[in-house]
Design a protein around this motif. Structure first.
Motif, mmCIF file in Angstrom:
data_model
loop_
_atom_site.group_PDB
_atom_site.id
_atom_site.type_symbol
_atom_site.label_atom_id
_atom_site.label_comp_id
_atom_site.label_asym_id
_atom_site.label_seq_id
_atom_site.Cartn_x
_atom_site.Cartn_y
_atom_site.Cartn_z
ATOM 1 N N THR A 151 -3.257 6.509 -3.837
ATOM 2 C CA THR A 151 -3.533 5.781 -2.635
ATOM 3 C C THR A 151 -4.003 3.932 -2.982
ATOM 4 O O THR A 151 -4.891 4.708 -3.538
ATOM 5 N N GLY A 152 -3.238 3.263 -2.943
ATOM 6 C CA GLY A 152 -3.948 1.561 -3.029
ATOM 7 C C GLY A 152 -2.592 0.495 -2.979
ATOM 8 O O GLY A 152 -1.549 1.587 -3.261
ATOM 9 N N ASN A 153 -2.389 -0.145 -4.106
ATOM 10 C CA ASN A 153 -1.851 -1.429 -3.724
ATOM 11 C C ASN A 153 -1.400 -0.973 -5.644
ATOM 12 O O ASN A 153 -1.872 -2.194 -6.428
ATOM 13 N N MET A 182 0.396 -1.185 -0.202
ATOM 14 C CA MET A 182 0.239 -0.056 0.090
ATOM 15 C C MET A 182 1.118 1.473 0.316
ATOM 16 O O MET A 182 1.689 1.566 0.491
ATOM 17 N N VAL A 227 -6.235 0.381 -6.759
ATOM 18 C CA VAL A 227 -6.727 1.945 -6.491
ATOM 19 C C VAL A 227 -7.194 1.939 -5.199
ATOM 20 O O VAL A 227 -8.671 1.459 -5.408
ATOM 21 N N LYS A 228 -7.213 3.076 -4.345
ATOM 22 C CA LYS A 228 -7.984 3.062 -2.861
ATOM 23 C C LYS A 228 -8.986 4.153 -3.086
ATOM 24 O O LYS A 228 -9.962 4.500 -3.056
ATOM 25 N N SER A 229 -7.924 4.837 -3.459
ATOM 26 C CA SER A 229 -8.608 6.823 -3.268
ATOM 27 C C SER A 229 -7.513 7.329 -4.577
ATOM 28 O O SER A 229 -6.572 7.404 -4.100
#
Length: 148
Positions: A68-70, A25, A53-55
């Motif tokens: 932000t994310g993997n 992350m 992708v998280k945000s």
């Protein structure tokens, strides 16, 4: 027991394929010049489609996109460049983290407020040069100047 453990390890390697290592992350910051809402929307949509992708945070005033994310940073940069925009990794660091913000290659007039360029000259410690010269003429240094 040693033979049984060896056979089980062999069976695990053969029967079950190894899983891919999961990406950590992380936050990737990219500088992208965006002029209008359409540019911002195009960049945001391109980045949100990336797997992991998280945000996504888009700041048009600073020309900054934070993902932000993997994800892999190079993939994110490539995806943003595919939108037709000029993009690069975020080249700035906060002003309060550097020792010499007005170093020749660190100060940038185009930098957003509160940021300077990420240059090695800005992170130098104040006494490095002085300590080196004092050590050259020190009595404790065996290679010191012998003129005295």
């Amino acid at each position: 027991m040693g033979l049984l453990d060896h056979v089980l390890d062999f069976c695990d390697d053969v029967t079950f394929p190894k899983r891919k290592k999961r990406k950590p992350m992380q936050t990737v910051e990219i500088k992208v010049k965006m002029d209008c809402d359409g540019c911002e929307r195009r960049v945001r949509n391109a980045v949100t489609k990336i797997k992991g992708v998280k945000s996504v945070d888009v700041n048009r005033k600073q020309s900054k996109v934070s993902v932000t994310g993997n994800v892999e940073p190079k993939k994110v940069l490539k995806k943003v460049k595919n939108t037709g925009k000029r993009a690069e990794f975020w080249p700035y660091v906060p002003y309060n983290l550097v020792s010499y913000p007005y170093a020749p290659q660190a100060y940038d007039k185009k930098a957003p407020t509160g940021y300077v360029k990420n240059a090695p000259q800005a992170f130098a410690t104040p006494g490095d040069l002085d300590d080196r010269y004092t050590w050259m003429f020190s009595d404790e240094n065996p290679n010191a100047c012998s003129i005295m």
